[in-house]
Write a protein that holds these residues in place. Structure first.
Motif, mmCIF file in Angstrom:
data_model
loop_
_atom_site.group_PDB
_atom_site.id
_atom_site.type_symbol
_atom_site.label_atom_id
_atom_site.label_comp_id
_atom_site.label_asym_id
_atom_site.label_seq_id
_atom_site.Cartn_x
_atom_site.Cartn_y
_atom_site.Cartn_z
ATOM 1 N N GLY C 129 0.692 -1.101 -0.035
ATOM 2 C CA GLY C 129 -0.070 0.003 -0.042
ATOM 3 C C GLY C 129 0.754 1.379 -0.047
ATOM 4 N N GLU C 130 0.337 2.373 0.359
ATOM 5 C CA GLU C 130 0.799 3.678 0.273
ATOM 6 C C GLU C 130 1.143 4.251 1.788
ATOM 7 O OE1 GLU C 130 -1.012 5.251 -3.755
ATOM 8 O OE2 GLU C 130 -1.586 6.356 -1.944
ATOM 9 N N ALA C 131 2.115 4.965 2.024
ATOM 10 C CA ALA C 131 2.152 5.550 3.434
ATOM 11 C C ALA C 131 2.852 6.861 3.218
ATOM 12 C CB ALA C 131 2.774 4.660 4.340
ATOM 13 N N TRP C 132 2.502 8.030 3.991
ATOM 14 C CA TRP C 132 3.354 9.129 3.906
ATOM 15 C C TRP C 132 4.352 8.999 5.029
ATOM 16 C CZ3 TRP C 132 2.676 12.873 0.191
ATOM 17 C CH2 TRP C 132 1.483 12.851 -0.362
ATOM 18 N N VAL C 133 5.763 9.294 4.386
ATOM 19 C CA VAL C 133 6.789 9.563 5.459
ATOM 20 C C VAL C 133 6.645 10.447 6.484
ATOM 21 C CG1 VAL C 133 9.361 9.665 5.471
ATOM 22 C CG2 VAL C 133 8.279 8.479 3.509
ATOM 23 N N GLU C 134 6.969 9.850 7.690
ATOM 24 C CA GLU C 134 6.470 10.744 8.918
ATOM 25 C C GLU C 134 7.993 11.579 9.187
ATOM 26 O OE1 GLU C 134 4.386 9.855 12.287
ATOM 27 O OE2 GLU C 134 3.410 8.092 11.336
ATOM 28 N N ALA C 135 7.936 12.843 9.490
ATOM 29 C CA ALA C 135 8.977 13.664 9.834
ATOM 30 C C ALA C 135 9.550 13.102 11.076
ATOM 31 C CB ALA C 135 8.571 15.212 10.106
ATOM 32 N N LYS C 136 10.686 12.967 11.180
ATOM 33 C CA LYS C 136 11.452 12.391 12.579
ATOM 34 C C LYS C 136 11.863 13.575 13.315
ATOM 35 C CE LYS C 136 14.035 8.907 9.657
ATOM 36 N NZ LYS C 136 14.972 9.230 9.073
ATOM 37 N N ALA C 137 11.684 13.365 14.694
ATOM 38 C CA ALA C 137 12.103 14.292 15.774
ATOM 39 C C ALA C 137 13.441 14.577 15.574
ATOM 40 C CB ALA C 137 11.377 13.800 17.109
ATOM 41 N N GLU C 138 14.251 13.807 15.136
ATOM 42 C CA GLU C 138 15.729 13.899 15.396
ATOM 43 C C GLU C 138 15.944 14.889 13.986
ATOM 44 O OE1 GLU C 138 16.248 9.887 14.543
ATOM 45 O OE2 GLU C 138 17.524 10.129 12.923
ATOM 46 N N ASP C 139 15.093 14.984 12.885
ATOM 47 C CA ASP C 139 15.634 15.905 12.041
ATOM 48 C C ASP C 139 15.083 17.497 12.429
ATOM 49 O OD1 ASP C 139 16.394 14.229 10.020
ATOM 50 O OD2 ASP C 139 14.376 13.626 9.286
ATOM 51 N N GLU C 140 13.983 17.347 13.186
ATOM 52 C CA GLU C 140 13.655 18.735 13.696
ATOM 53 C C GLU C 140 14.765 19.311 14.822
ATOM 54 O OE1 GLU C 140 11.053 20.481 12.935
ATOM 55 O OE2 GLU C 140 11.524 22.159 13.848
ATOM 56 N N ASP C 141 15.298 18.163 15.492
ATOM 57 C CA ASP C 141 16.354 18.783 16.728
ATOM 58 C C ASP C 141 17.541 18.994 15.902
ATOM 59 O OD1 ASP C 141 14.513 17.943 18.463
ATOM 60 O OD2 ASP C 141 15.312 15.930 18.930
ATOM 61 N N ALA C 142 17.895 18.496 14.659
ATOM 62 C CA ALA C 142 19.012 18.858 14.012
ATOM 63 C C ALA C 142 19.319 20.283 13.763
ATOM 64 C CB ALA C 142 19.293 17.911 12.586
ATOM 65 N N LEU C 143 18.287 20.931 13.556
ATOM 66 C CA LEU C 143 18.113 22.449 13.477
ATOM 67 C C LEU C 143 18.737 23.183 14.501
ATOM 68 C CD1 LEU C 143 14.621 23.325 11.643
ATOM 69 C CD2 LEU C 143 16.751 22.343 10.464
ATOM 70 N N ASP C 144 18.813 22.681 15.735
ATOM 71 C CA ASP C 144 19.214 23.364 16.897
ATOM 72 C C ASP C 144 20.657 23.804 16.974
ATOM 73 O OD1 ASP C 144 16.566 23.441 17.926
ATOM 74 O OD2 ASP C 144 16.735 21.887 19.050
ATOM 75 N N ARG C 145 21.326 22.968 16.202
ATOM 76 C CA ARG C 145 22.777 22.967 16.246
ATOM 77 C C ARG C 145 23.374 24.127 15.425
ATOM 78 N NH1 ARG C 145 25.767 18.714 12.285
ATOM 79 N NH2 ARG C 145 24.076 18.144 10.747
ATOM 80 N N TRP C 146 22.374 24.691 14.732
ATOM 81 C CA TRP C 146 22.934 26.088 13.825
ATOM 82 C C TRP C 146 22.606 27.182 14.404
ATOM 83 C CZ3 TRP C 146 26.150 23.741 10.803
ATOM 84 C CH2 TRP C 146 26.090 22.389 10.507
#
Lengths: 146, 83, 146, 83
Positions: C129-146
């Protein structure tokens, strides 16, 4: 893993295409390419000397360590020696991993170690004369982060 | 014993040759450096500042305390500038 | 700076070659290429949706910020949308800078922001079937380092 | 006022259309969400969990408190998954 030490030029684009081709396991491919930089506009060329018996073995050791630490799908290192014109590609690394953080970290690790632990020496030849490039303290310090 | 001694970059230029075969009783790299330094001014010039030098024994990076027993090849060079 | 959002495939190798060609000011070129990963072996394809009016502007904003922060010589971003087969290139970034630390940092910054701030959405289509890829919390967290 | 409302990814699928023109007196994005949610079950389904949604007003990412005065286009979508 592929390690090549060569006098001949190489085709960065072709290397990346070949390295990435047909990978279904690795979502992330990172490359670093080092080019001959001419800051002052008076560089004639770079001469790169190396230690033939040791170079390939040293680089293979560094690349094996990178593959082990970051579970890479693959790694590629190409490094030239001899006479190189301004703008010419000196060397290239490529890493492939399932996730981007591993591919980036491994490529930076490879570069830091190649800078200070692979037996190459650069000499700059300008209209004013020749000078061996001096190792930078910051390049040695960069190893401490790994 | 006899050992191949290799020189690279400005070490090679100061000494004036890329490699030579050396008869020596040196027990360590440091002993070998002392022997060579005593030979001629060009060796003295090359080895004047050991902190500016790196050494590989049988193509493995090591330090000046390393023993030479069994070694076939010793290489001296400045800090590497690859990449 | 070059930003391209397109349905058509692109040639990673050709892009790198073109991007690096003739640079005398930048000793360091870093690329990241994202490929369609098929972990389980049953991925039919990926569908990537985007927000046409916003996508290019959003990416140009991210790339401008990268160029400003790291004094890059240049930056390139290519991102595809539509239907993508396993192993196909999804996107690519390239950065050029005098020194490697800047080229690496800017490429990682671009990737972190493209992941979470550029208007793309991925859907996986498998035999099940089909499934939307979910955003990962770690991807959002990765922004904090900049 | 009238505003173009756009939906992407599963928001689009739940609501069943990619865009529509909406007549509204909403002063903020949150007001607009409340108006739409009150309309039909499919809007309610799409907006059930606001923390799972992102919003852009005139193609700039913003938040649900953002004012709508002068806005021409409002887009709702899940967290982005580019790269």
């Amino acid at each position: 893993m592929q390690v090549r030490v060569q006098e001949e030029p190489f085709d960065m684009g072709g290397e990346l295409a070949g390295f990435a081709h047909g990978r279904r396991d690795a979502g992330a491919v990172v490359t670093f390419s080092g080019l001959v930089r001419d800051d002052t506009g008076d560089l004639s060329h770079l001469e790169i000397e190396h230690y033939p018996g040791m170079t390939t073995t040293a680089i293979e050791g560094i690349a094996s360590e990178a593959i082990r630490r970051w579970s890479l799908s693959d790694a590629l290192v190409i490094h030239r020696y001899g006479r190189l014109a301004p703008g010419a590609p000196i060397m290239m690394v490529a890493t492939a991993a399932p996730h981007r953080a591993d591919a980036f970290a491994a490529a930076e690790f490879l570069m830091d170690y190649l800078k200070s632990r692979a037996p190459f020496w650069k000499k700059e030849v300008t209209s004013a004369g020749e000078a061996w490039v001096e190792a930078k303290a910051e390049d040695e310090d960069a190893l401490d982060r790994w | 014993m006899s050992v191949d001694v290799l020189y690279f970059a400005w070490v090679r230029e100061r000494i004036g040759l890329p490699r030579e075969r050396v008869e020596t009783q040196a027990e360590t790299v440091a002993d070998l450096v002392a022997e060579l330094t005593a030979r001629e001014a060009r060796y003295e010039a090359a080895f004047a500042d050991p902190t500016a030098l790196r050494v590989a024994v049988d193509q493995q990076l090591t330090d000046f305390d390393a023993p030479l027993a069994g070694a076939r090849e010793v290489a001296f060079f400045p800090p590497m500038t690859g990449g």
